[in-house]
Design an enzyme around this catalytic site. Structure first.
Site, short mmCIF file in Angstrom:
data_model
loop_
_atom_site.label_atom_id
_atom_site.label_comp_id
_atom_site.label_asym_id
_atom_site.label_seq_id
_atom_site.Cartn_x
_atom_site.Cartn_y
_atom_site.Cartn_z
N GLU A 1 52.51 34.40 42.22
CA GLU A 1 53.33 33.34 42.89
C GLU A 1 53.88 32.44 41.50
O GLU A 1 54.88 32.19 41.97
CB GLU A 1 51.97 32.35 43.27
CG GLU A 1 52.46 31.87 44.56
CD GLU A 1 51.39 30.92 45.17
OE1 GLU A 1 50.72 31.29 46.38
OE2 GLU A 1 50.77 30.03 44.75
N HIS B 1 37.81 56.69 41.93
CA HIS B 1 37.81 57.61 43.20
C HIS B 1 38.73 57.36 44.27
O HIS B 1 38.41 57.58 45.65
CB HIS B 1 36.18 57.94 43.59
CG HIS B 1 35.29 57.98 42.58
ND1 HIS B 1 34.62 59.45 42.20
CD2 HIS B 1 34.65 57.57 41.56
CE1 HIS B 1 33.98 59.71 41.12
NE2 HIS B 1 34.01 58.19 40.84
N LYS C 1 54.90 28.58 55.38
CA LYS C 1 54.11 27.41 55.82
C LYS C 1 54.88 26.58 57.07
O LYS C 1 54.20 26.17 58.18
CB LYS C 1 53.66 26.32 54.75
CG LYS C 1 52.50 26.76 53.88
CD LYS C 1 52.18 25.76 53.11
CE LYS C 1 51.02 25.91 52.08
NZ LYS C 1 50.56 24.88 51.13
O1 PA5 Z 1 48.95 27.66 44.49
C1 PA5 Z 1 49.07 26.98 45.21
O2 PA5 Z 1 49.93 25.97 45.09
C2 PA5 Z 1 48.63 27.62 46.69
O3 PA5 Z 1 48.09 28.66 46.75
C3 PA5 Z 1 47.98 26.21 47.36
O4 PA5 Z 1 46.92 26.06 46.50
C4 PA5 Z 1 47.83 26.69 48.92
O5 PA5 Z 1 48.84 26.73 49.42
C5 PA5 Z 1 47.06 25.64 49.40
O6 PA5 Z 1 47.58 24.47 49.34
P1 PA5 Z 1 46.77 22.92 49.38
O7 PA5 Z 1 45.96 22.48 48.25
O8 PA5 Z 1 47.86 21.76 49.49
O9 PA5 Z 1 46.07 22.88 50.72
#
Ligand code: PA5
Length: 475
Positions: free
Chosen positions: A302, A331, A445
């Protein structure tokens, strides 16, 4: 654990990059000349991260988490004590950065069959992290917990994440139907002012809440209350975890590659990426460290998977993280790593001393193929297999390096998390991208909101309807 300077040194994690070098890999390896040529870029990345540390507006608040939470830690410890007294089950509702860290720390630092242990042998309540909206999983969780004896830690910065809020709607409805006061069964970890959980807390009359600071993104939040509260409930020493992170921070102060492990590995990975190594395998030789790979996969993917530079130029960068487990995946996947395309860097996570040795008894004396194992320990076997796999990859000209934890405990895990976070920040700076946003996640989202009829997303709904599958292409 009383940390002396000597113990700190003994527990220091190390990075061995022997098998990345041309000395051991021949022409497939990285030469000193190439590494030296990247020193300037590495220095610039180091300077960028150092100059911007702690800046909330750049989402770099995570750098200060080892230092600025003493009051919060006391509050967390008191809350955790209360939870342990009152509840038999502790369930984290969250996804992505709100779930991967708690799962990883639980697995790393608790008994591998924690929930199956009798209460007297557990330090806290049974523990579950629900990070999906698979309807079967939700129903079957409810089959194994007693909702009236459960504390739900709802972790969401925005309070608008469909998955987490769906779970909240389900459990709060069940609690109400059971005649319970929802407020007594939930703890929120969320943004300080914004976000729907703040509103819900007000409506419920003030829910016990912890703050996920503005400058700390989900994937960098494990050392904030997101990770610290679940860890404390489980009896994990969260102060030691933070001390480990602070120690790694200290080890990474220098802009000299040979004196900064996170900068060194970021530079090696950057050189490899530029040379077409688009896949990064993380392979812990430890079941306790298995979910470090899941946590790291989000952090690396990410953060680095971006299509525009900080200067606004188009780019498509990043490295696909692959999760593997030693020795299990020897394996299954190692055949590919040894003989397949030259498109990977394999990072081993090794353990110097496992908390159990598990001696292998003598036996089957008439079968030498089996009897040679007797008299050794399982620790010797897993370490030998780790070394043997690194050797085999190196002989096949495959880039690999080893991050070694002298043992798995709070102090070394804290070091490891901070090391990977810094490595990611340095690599992002070298790639000249915004390491801390995730526009690609936001798009999905929003499309989900449109499909489920959230007000304000009507035009996107129409666009999605038009993009329905074409019968002509369904076989
Ligand atoms: O790294 C990130 O920002 C995302 O993985 C969020 O943690 C995830 O989308 C959850 O978002 P939120 O904390 O607003 O529920």
């Amino acid at each position: 654990m009383r940390l002396t300077d000597e113990l700190r040194k003994q527990l220091r994690i190390t990075v061995d990059y022997t098998n990345m070098t041309d000395k051991y890999l021949g022409e497939k390896g990285i030469s000193k000349r190439v590494l030296d040529a990247h020193k300037k870029l590495a220095k610039q990345a180091h300077a960028y991260v150092s100059e911007n540390r702690g800046k909330d507006e750049l989402f770099m608040g995570w750098t200060e988490l080892p230092y600025n939470q003493s009051e919060i830690v006391e509050d967390i410890l008191a809350t955790a004590k209360d939870v342990r007294k009152k509840f038999d089950y502790f369930v984290v509702l969250g996804i992505g950065g709100s779930a991967l860290g708690p799962t990883m720390a639980f697995n790393a630092l608790c008994h591998l069959h924690y929930n199956d242990l009798p209460k007297s042998k557990r330090k806290g309540p049974k523990f579950y992290v629900e990070d999906n909206v698979d309807p079967v999983r939700m129903k079957e969780l409810l089959d194994v917990i007693d909702i009236e004896k459960t504390c739900f830690n709802v972790i969401s910065k925005s309070g608008a994440t469909s998955e987490t809020m769906t779970q909240y709607l389900i459990v709060s409805d069940l609690l109400k139907k059971a005649g319970r006061n929802v407020k007594d069964h939930v703890i929120f970890t969320t943004d300080a002012q914004r976000g729907n959980l703040v509103k819900i807390s007000k409506e419920l009359g003030g829910v016990k809440s912890f703050v996920l600071g503005d400058g700390v993104g989900g994937r960098f939040s494990e050392l904030s209350p997101v990770g610290l509260l679940p860890a404390a409930v489980l009896g994990i020493d969260i102060k030691l975890l933070l001390k480990g992170a602070a120690y790694m921070d200290k080890l990474c102060k220098s802009s000299d590659l040979n004196r900064n492990p996170a900068l060194l590995s970021a530079t090696l990975q950057y050189i490899a990426m530029k040379d077409g190594k688009n896949i990064g395998v993380l392979m812990p030789y430890s079941d306790n460290l298995r979910y470090v790979s899941d946590w790291y996969a989000q952090l690396w993917a990410e953060s680095l998977g971006k299509n525009v530079t900080l200067g606004g130029e188009a780019c498509n960068v990043g490295q696909t993280p692959v999760k593997a487990l030693g020795v299990t995946d020897q394996h299954s996947q190692v055949q590919l790593y040894t003989e397949g395309p030259f498109d990977k860097v394999v990072t081993f996570l090794s353990v110097g001393s496992y908390k159990e040795k598990s001696p292998i008894p003598h036996g089957c004396e008439s079968i030498p193929d089996v009897s040679f194992l007797g008299g050794h320990t399982m620790e010797e076997l897993i370490r030998a297999e780790n070394k043997a796999t690194a050797y085999a990859l190196t002989k096949a000209g495959r880039l690999n390096y080893t991050v070694c934890l002298p043992e798995v405990n709070e102090f070394t895990l804290g070091q490891l998390l901070y090391y990977f976070e810094l490595q990611t920040a340095y690599a992002g700076a070298m790639l000249n991208i915004n390491t801390f946003n995730q526009p690609g996640v936001e798009a999905g989202k929003k499309a989900t909101f449109a499909l489920l009829g959230k007000p304000g997303y009507e035009s996107q709904r129409a666009e999605l309807d038009k993009a329905a599958p074409d019968e002509a292409y369904i076989v």
